[in-house]
Design a protein around this motif. Structure first.
Motif, PDB file in Angstrom:
ATOM      1  N   ARG A 129       0.681  -1.098  -0.250  1.00 22.96           N
ATOM      2  CA  ARG A 129      -0.260   0.193   0.125  1.00 22.96           C
ATOM      3  C   ARG A 129       0.968   0.965  -0.710  1.00 22.96           C
ATOM      4  N   GLY A 130       2.323   1.011   0.950  1.00 24.90           N
ATOM      5  CA  GLY A 130       2.949   2.870   0.870  1.00 24.90           C
ATOM      6  C   GLY A 130       3.363   2.770  -0.657  1.00 24.90           C
ATOM      7  N   GLN A 131       3.464   1.129  -1.227  1.00 27.90           N
ATOM      8  CA  GLN A 131       4.755   1.230  -2.719  1.00 27.90           C
ATOM      9  C   GLN A 131       4.087   2.189  -3.315  1.00 27.90           C
ATOM     10  N   ALA A 132       2.619   1.660  -3.340  1.00 31.09           N
ATOM     11  CA  ALA A 132       1.605   1.846  -4.340  1.00 31.09           C
ATOM     12  C   ALA A 132       1.365   3.623  -4.047  1.00 31.09           C
ATOM     13  N   GLN A 133       0.964   4.264  -2.827  1.00 26.55           N
ATOM     14  CA  GLN A 133       0.994   5.471  -2.839  1.00 26.55           C
ATOM     15  C   GLN A 133       2.055   5.927  -3.136  1.00 26.55           C
ATOM     16  N   LEU A 134       3.669   5.725  -3.478  1.00 27.59           N
ATOM     17  CA  LEU A 134       4.584   5.997  -4.049  1.00 27.59           C
ATOM     18  C   LEU A 134       4.763   6.669  -5.282  1.00 27.59           C
ATOM     19  N   VAL A 139       3.565   9.228  -9.945  1.00 32.29           N
ATOM     20  CA  VAL A 139       3.094   9.964 -11.382  1.00 32.29           C
ATOM     21  C   VAL A 139       3.092  10.982 -11.702  1.00 32.29           C
ATOM     22  N   HIS A 140       2.383  11.010 -11.013  1.00 30.25           N
ATOM     23  CA  HIS A 140       1.522  12.502 -10.471  1.00 30.25           C
ATOM     24  C   HIS A 140       3.389  13.910 -10.684  1.00 30.25           C
ATOM     25  N   VAL A 141       3.817  13.517 -10.086  1.00 34.12           N
ATOM     26  CA  VAL A 141       5.008  14.361 -10.727  1.00 34.12           C
ATOM     27  C   VAL A 141       5.669  14.257 -11.757  1.00 34.12           C
TER      28      VAL A 141
END
Length: 176
Positions: A129-134, A139-141
């Motif tokens: 979950r932490g990796q997916a958020q990272l 991707v956003h950046v």
């Protein structure tokens, strides 16, 4: 009214005990509060139905919410007004659950292994979950940077197009 000996015997002794205590509570409150007595008389059979596994109006889980759904009154009647019945219900539910010491060693070992596996899987889930958020932040950046590069590229193409319409005089040959 049944006797305590009858309440303690049989495969559904928790239900018989609930019925016995409910009748005693209803009888004790019968002189003071007829509404409370009616509620107790509705809650007690609902408790019995849940304890024996034959619910009529609820999902059958052994919770106060299911008991209230099964009996009819709102949940706050059980949690605030009839706390003795609520406590009795939870005591009977707890008495139904097997004690861990009664389990054989193989079952305890299997349960311990399952608990370790569950802890490991939860840790992996939290890590993923932490990796997916990272990755979502990355991707956003990258999308923002890509958008800025596209804007810069469009501006450069406009500048090149503006310069293309002007003749380049430095390339002309000079005649001797």
């Amino acid at each position: 009214m049944s006797t305590p000996a009858a309440a303690a015997s049989g495969p559904r002794d928790g239900a018989a005990l609930a019925q016995l205590v409910g009748e005693a509570l209803a009888h004790a409150q019968g002189h003071a509060d007829t509404e409370g007595t009616a509620e107790i008389r509705a809650i007690t059979p609902a408790m019995v139905r849940l304890l024996i596994g034959a619910p009529l109006h609820s999902d059958g889980t052994l919770t106060v919410v299911s008991l209230a759904t099964e009996a009819g009154p709102r949940r706050n009647k059980l949690t605030h007004k009839h706390t003795g019945i609520k406590d009795l219900f939870y005591a009977l539910v707890k008495a139904r659950t097997p004690v861990s010491e009664a389990l054989p060693d193989s079952a305890r070992a299997r349960a311990a292994k399952q608990q370790r596996d569950l802890a490991r899987v939860r840790a992996e889930r939290d890590d993923l979950r932490g990796q997916a958020q990272l990755l979502a932040r990355i991707v956003h950046v990258l999308e923002i940077e890509n958008s800025k590069l596209k804007e810069a590229n469009a501006a450069m193409e406009q500048q090149v197009a503006a310069h293309a319409s002007v003749p380049n005089l430095t390339r002309r040959r000079r005649r001797p």
